[in-house]
Enzyme design. Sequence first.
Site, short mmCIF file in Angstrom:
data_model
loop_
_atom_site.label_atom_id
_atom_site.label_comp_id
_atom_site.label_asym_id
_atom_site.label_seq_id
_atom_site.Cartn_x
_atom_site.Cartn_y
_atom_site.Cartn_z
N LYS A 182 4.37 70.29 -30.44
CA LYS A 182 5.47 70.14 -31.39
C LYS A 182 6.13 68.76 -31.33
CE LYS A 182 8.19 72.23 -34.40
NZ LYS A 182 7.72 73.14 -35.46
N GLU B 270 0.75 70.30 -12.70
CA GLU B 270 1.12 70.20 -14.11
C GLU B 270 2.55 70.62 -14.41
OE1 GLU B 270 -0.87 72.31 -12.65
OE2 GLU B 270 -1.01 74.26 -13.63
N VAL C 53 8.98 71.12 -40.50
CA VAL C 53 8.35 69.87 -40.08
C VAL C 53 6.82 69.94 -40.09
CG1 VAL C 53 8.83 70.44 -37.65
CG2 VAL C 53 8.20 68.14 -38.23
N ASP C 54 6.23 71.04 -39.63
CA ASP C 54 4.77 71.09 -39.51
C ASP C 54 4.07 70.94 -40.85
OD1 ASP C 54 5.52 71.65 -36.95
OD2 ASP C 54 4.98 73.77 -37.02
N GLY D 278 -5.13 80.59 -12.41
CA GLY D 278 -5.32 81.82 -13.16
C GLY D 278 -4.78 83.00 -12.38
N HIS E 123 0.41 73.37 -8.12
CA HIS E 123 0.28 73.15 -9.57
C HIS E 123 0.85 71.77 -9.93
CE1 HIS E 123 -1.13 77.06 -11.02
NE2 HIS E 123 -0.54 77.52 -9.93
N CYS F 21 -5.38 75.50 -7.81
CA CYS F 21 -5.05 76.87 -7.44
C CYS F 21 -6.28 77.79 -7.58
CB CYS F 21 -3.85 77.36 -8.24
SG CYS F 21 -3.05 78.77 -7.49
N TYR F 22 -6.31 78.68 -8.56
CA TYR F 22 -7.51 79.52 -8.73
C TYR F 22 -8.75 78.64 -8.85
CZ TYR F 22 -10.75 83.02 -10.64
OH TYR F 22 -11.82 83.83 -10.84
#
Length: 513
Positions: free
Chosen positions: A369, A166, A222-223, A50, A164, A77-78
């Site tokens: 997506k 991710e 598409v959605d 964060g 991080h 991290c945070y």
Amino acid sequence: TILVLDFGSQYSHLITRRLREFNIYAEMLPCTQKISELSWKPKGVILSGGPYSVYEEGAPHVDHAVFELGVPILGICYGMQELAWINGKQVARGEKREYGPATLNVVDQDSPLFVGVNHSRVWMSHGDKLHGLPTGYKVIATSDNSPFCGIAHESKFIYGIQFHPEVTHSTLGKIVLKNFAVDICHARQNWTMENFIDTEIQRIRQLVGPTAEVIGAVSGGVDSTVASKLMTEAIGDRFHALLVDNGVLRLNEAAIVKQTLCDGLGINLTVVDASDEFLDKLKGVTDPEKKRKIIGNTFIHVFEREAAKIKPKDGKEIEFLLQGTLYPDVIESISFKGPSQTIKTHHNVGGLLEDMKLKLIEPLRELFKDEVRHLGELLGIPHDLVWRHPFPGPGIAIRVLGEVTRSQVEIARKADHIYIEEIKKAGLYNKISQAFACLLPVKSVGVMGDQRTYEQVIALRAIETSDFMTADWFPFDHDFLKKVASRIVNEVDGVARVTYDITSKPPATVEWE
Ligand code: XMP
């Protein structure tokens, strides 16, 4: 399920994303979530990064009940600084911000968190750092700049990492997340799209019940198509899809959508041609935000009117509104951050809910997506539609700069059609994130045969992007551009010149308006 508590890092949503790549289901909630208000018990908790400093007044802190759940916790991290703050306040402002790559040096070879990742590259992005170990913790990894790059409280299964995991710049970061979720939390790896379809259909049936009816707008994208197909699988003709032709759709769009959705996919679709109504309202309007507002409001008005004409068989009212909301939109609304500035107001159907007293149904709200596309393929939606570029709600109205008239829309449409056709022929469509033609409200001199011409300009845009927040223009080869320009000028009346837009976002946006 792994619970991700979001402290507002721009990377937070990637944590859930990475876990899903290992078929582990994770749900993200704001860091302020009260644990007593959760209706399920997580197998483990991840505290995200964060932008704050834990010692600042007003910095967000996690509900202490998290530590009483008795499940493993990973602070990133945070999130790690939060662990340290709660256990002895060993956090200080670093002398300098550390941003960029570092090498992970695992000092505890037995740590289950770091199996298979020693000496890999990890990504740092922090200002504060630990200056000592919190009570009960030991160091399990270091890096050149961080003596506390990884820490663990082994008996409580609480871990903290400074980097991080991710982001893809942390080359083996997702292995760290998997180690945590699977080996430490024992989360099951059973989240697949096939399972998703089955459980979602069951969930929709339960929610809607045996008789209620549902309505939803489709756009040809598409959605909304995937959401509609899923509804049709769940409740058949009790789902009513409505396509409002607002006069600023792509060339032949209404007819194509009707054919694909009705004839091809068996969706119960009604097409309403409201193009005159929209174009009348757009008369004389040149301001982009006004165009958006007019189209948004007219859409709500037309949708409500046309929906009222759809009468469920047993004479009841329609109870539910289907919306193709995706996970990034959900994240946007739950993320722990201050209000971000509105650059452009995006068109949505939110207003319908209050007016029509409908209950919302959002079968895609857990998906990213690319997962929606995967789902679309599994549901048998044609490949071309599944991989279609996004198209803005206000459509060609924001691609005809200046006043929107039927003839201007026609020019933009035809040019766009040629451009996209050539992109597809050249095998480039899937390499480009979004491409379209814009009609500029200026005239330019040209010569055709022996005649002087004085006609309008088409600007071509094509971008590559992963999230539409930033984008780069697509480097077509010159022969391609030459061919498209020549076709447009020769085949579209009213156009005498074609240009290619070579601005990135920022500073430009994707659309011209
Ligand atoms: P910008 O122009 O903001 O576009 O860089 C980013 C993405 O959003 C789409 N866009 C819109 N979509 N209603 C929409 O539904 C809108 O008013 C709107 N404006 C932009 C744009 O096409 C691109 O994909």
